[in-house]
Design an enzyme around this catalytic site. Structure first.
Site, PDB file in Angstrom:
ATOM      1  N   HIS A   1       8.551   1.016 -10.056  1.00 20.69           N
ATOM      2  CA  HIS A   1       7.280   0.618  -9.426  1.00 20.69           C
ATOM      3  C   HIS A   1       6.115   1.105 -10.245  1.00 20.69           C
ATOM      4  O   HIS A   1       6.207   2.102 -10.964  1.00 20.69           O
ATOM      5  CB  HIS A   1       7.195   1.155  -7.984  1.00 20.69           C
ATOM      6  CG  HIS A   1       7.426   2.623  -7.874  1.00 20.69           C
ATOM      7  ND1 HIS A   1       8.693   3.177  -7.898  1.00 20.69           N
ATOM      8  CD2 HIS A   1       6.560   3.660  -7.780  1.00 20.69           C
ATOM      9  CE1 HIS A   1       8.587   4.497  -7.807  1.00 20.69           C
ATOM     10  NE2 HIS A   1       7.302   4.814  -7.744  1.00 20.69           N
TER      11      HIS A   1
ATOM     12  N   VAL B   1      11.127   7.750  -6.041  1.00 15.83           N
ATOM     13  CA  VAL B   1      11.846   6.580  -5.516  1.00 15.83           C
ATOM     14  C   VAL B   1      12.401   5.821  -6.719  1.00 15.83           C
ATOM     15  O   VAL B   1      11.633   5.385  -7.597  1.00 15.83           O
ATOM     16  CB  VAL B   1      10.926   5.667  -4.678  1.00 15.83           C
ATOM     17  CG1 VAL B   1      11.699   4.454  -4.178  1.00 15.83           C
ATOM     18  CG2 VAL B   1      10.320   6.443  -3.505  1.00 15.83           C
TER      19      VAL B   1
ATOM     20  N   ASN C   1       5.744   6.728 -13.056  1.00 14.58           N
ATOM     21  CA  ASN C   1       6.479   7.984 -13.201  1.00 14.58           C
ATOM     22  C   ASN C   1       7.911   7.634 -13.595  1.00 14.58           C
ATOM     23  O   ASN C   1       8.543   6.801 -12.937  1.00 14.58           O
ATOM     24  CB  ASN C   1       6.459   8.764 -11.885  1.00 14.58           C
ATOM     25  CG  ASN C   1       5.051   9.209 -11.511  1.00 14.58           C
ATOM     26  OD1 ASN C   1       4.291   9.656 -12.356  1.00 14.58           O
ATOM     27  ND2 ASN C   1       4.697   9.075 -10.244  1.00 14.58           N
TER      28      ASN C   1
ATOM     29  N   ILE D   1       2.129   4.731   1.060  1.00 11.67           N
ATOM     30  CA  ILE D   1       2.075   5.380   2.373  1.00 11.67           C
ATOM     31  C   ILE D   1       1.277   6.689   2.324  1.00 11.67           C
ATOM     32  O   ILE D   1       0.766   7.149   3.351  1.00 11.67           O
ATOM     33  CB  ILE D   1       3.519   5.636   2.891  1.00 11.67           C
ATOM     34  CG1 ILE D   1       3.552   5.756   4.397  1.00 11.67           C
ATOM     35  CG2 ILE D   1       4.134   6.852   2.231  1.00 11.67           C
ATOM     36  CD1 ILE D   1       4.973   5.788   4.963  1.00 11.67           C
TER      37      ILE D   1
ATOM     38  N   ARG E   1       0.854  -1.195   0.000  1.00 12.19           N
ATOM     39  CA  ARG E   1       0.000   0.000   0.000  1.00 12.19           C
ATOM     40  C   ARG E   1       0.881   1.234   0.000  1.00 12.19           C
ATOM     41  O   ARG E   1       1.865   1.286   0.756  1.00 12.19           O
ATOM     42  CB  ARG E   1      -0.881   0.022   1.257  1.00 12.19           C
ATOM     43  CG  ARG E   1      -2.009  -0.967   1.193  1.00 12.19           C
ATOM     44  CD  ARG E   1      -2.986  -0.835   2.359  1.00 12.19           C
ATOM     45  NE  ARG E   1      -3.891  -1.963   2.329  1.00 12.19           N
ATOM     46  CZ  ARG E   1      -3.558  -3.179   2.762  1.00 12.19           C
ATOM     47  NH1 ARG E   1      -2.380  -3.409   3.325  1.00 12.19           N
ATOM     48  NH2 ARG E   1      -4.416  -4.182   2.661  1.00 12.19           N
TER      49      ARG E   1
ATOM     50  N   HIS F   1       2.120   2.215 -10.030  1.00 14.85           N
ATOM     51  CA  HIS F   1       1.013   2.646  -9.180  1.00 14.85           C
ATOM     52  C   HIS F   1      -0.274   2.020  -9.725  1.00 14.85           C
ATOM     53  O   HIS F   1      -0.548   2.115 -10.927  1.00 14.85           O
ATOM     54  CB  HIS F   1       0.848   4.168  -9.221  1.00 14.85           C
ATOM     55  CG  HIS F   1       2.017   4.941  -8.684  1.00 14.85           C
ATOM     56  ND1 HIS F   1       2.032   5.498  -7.424  1.00 14.85           N
ATOM     57  CD2 HIS F   1       3.214   5.258  -9.232  1.00 14.85           C
ATOM     58  CE1 HIS F   1       3.175   6.137  -7.231  1.00 14.85           C
ATOM     59  NE2 HIS F   1       3.914   6.001  -8.316  1.00 14.85           N
TER      60      HIS F   1
HETATM   61  P1  5GP Z   1       6.996   7.917  -7.374  1.00 11.08           P
HETATM   62  O1  5GP Z   1       6.763   9.376  -7.098  1.00 11.08           O
HETATM   63  O2  5GP Z   1       8.469   7.554  -7.313  1.00 11.08           O
HETATM   64  O3  5GP Z   1       6.320   7.438  -8.632  1.00 11.08           O
HETATM   65  O4  5GP Z   1       6.248   7.133  -6.232  1.00 11.08           O
HETATM   66  C1  5GP Z   1       6.801   6.859  -5.001  1.00 11.08           C
HETATM   67  C2  5GP Z   1       5.651   6.493  -4.110  1.00 11.08           C
HETATM   68  O5  5GP Z   1       6.173   5.849  -2.966  1.00 11.08           O
HETATM   69  C3  5GP Z   1       4.847   7.704  -3.615  1.00 11.08           C
HETATM   70  O6  5GP Z   1       3.491   7.573  -4.018  1.00 11.08           O
HETATM   71  C4  5GP Z   1       5.022   7.659  -2.108  1.00 11.08           C
HETATM   72  O7  5GP Z   1       3.845   8.024  -1.410  1.00 11.08           O
HETATM   73  C5  5GP Z   1       5.398   6.200  -1.866  1.00 11.08           C
HETATM   74  N1  5GP Z   1       6.244   5.990  -0.686  1.00 11.08           N
HETATM   75  C6  5GP Z   1       7.313   6.744  -0.295  1.00 11.08           C
HETATM   76  N2  5GP Z   1       7.869   6.225   0.829  1.00 11.08           N
HETATM   77  C7  5GP Z   1       7.128   5.134   1.151  1.00 11.08           C
HETATM   78  C8  5GP Z   1       7.218   4.178   2.221  1.00 11.08           C
HETATM   79  O8  5GP Z   1       8.068   4.239   3.102  1.00 11.08           O
HETATM   80  N3  5GP Z   1       6.291   3.175   2.225  1.00 11.08           N
HETATM   81  C9  5GP Z   1       5.316   3.082   1.251  1.00 11.08           C
HETATM   82  N4  5GP Z   1       4.450   2.065   1.360  1.00 11.08           N
HETATM   83  N5  5GP Z   1       5.207   3.967   0.221  1.00 11.08           N
HETATM   84  C10 5GP Z   1       6.106   4.979   0.179  1.00 11.08           C
END
Ligand code: 5GP
Ligand code: ZN
Length: 121
Positions: free
Chosen positions: A99, A95, A86, A32, A30, A101
């Site tokens: 991954h 990150v 992304n 966060i 899930r 979404h």
């Molecule tokens: P990005 O912006 O890289 O596409 O998505 C990174 C996602 O990781 C964000 O939606 C953010 O809320 C989620 N995220 C960041 N840190 C954590 C964490 O420690 N645990 C979880 N479950 N999600 C995280």
């Protein structure tokens, strides 16, 4: 600066996270900070920085990853949903471990607008 596996948050969550489901070298967790009623992240166990590096996966593994994304949505009870990746800082990636979404149900429109970098008057 992209993360290296030894200090990668998602590599840690792959081994120690709260998994919604896991199979075949992939896990779903899930988010966060959910931007929708259902907001899951699918992570490959293998560390790959970004979708741009998709060639790091053999075709068979890339195919299984897509199936895992679809099965994760289905297992979460979603028929209609969005799948979002992304790519790179300019694409909103924060990150640097590939991954996917999986977003379904009601959206938080303010958060979605920020993620999509839409103007919010
Ligand atoms: P990005 O912006 O890289 O596409 O998505 C990174 C996602 O990781 C964000 O939606 C953010 O809320 C989620 N995220 C960041 N840190 C954590 C964490 O420690 N645990 C979880 N479950 N999600 C995280
Ligand atoms: Zn990683």
């Amino acid at each position: 600066m992209p993360s290296q596996p030894e200090n990668c948050l998602f590599c840690r969550l792959v081994t120690a996270g709260d998994h919604v489901r896991t199979a075949d070298g992939f896990v779903a967790i899930r988010d966060i900070n959910p931007i929708a009623e259902t907001h899951l992240l699918v992570l490959p166990e293998r560390h790959v920085d970004t979708f741009r590096d998709i060639d790091a996966f053999p075709d068979e593994e890339a195919g299984r990853m897509l199936r895992f994304v679809a099965d994760t949505a289905s297992a979460a009870g979603l028929d209609d949903y969005k799948v979002l990746v992304n790519v790179g800082e300019g694409g909103g990636q924060t990150v640097f471990h590939l991954h996917w979404h999986v977003l379904g149900g009601r959206f938080d429109s303010g958060k979605l607008a920020r993620v999509l970098e839409l103007e919010t008057a």
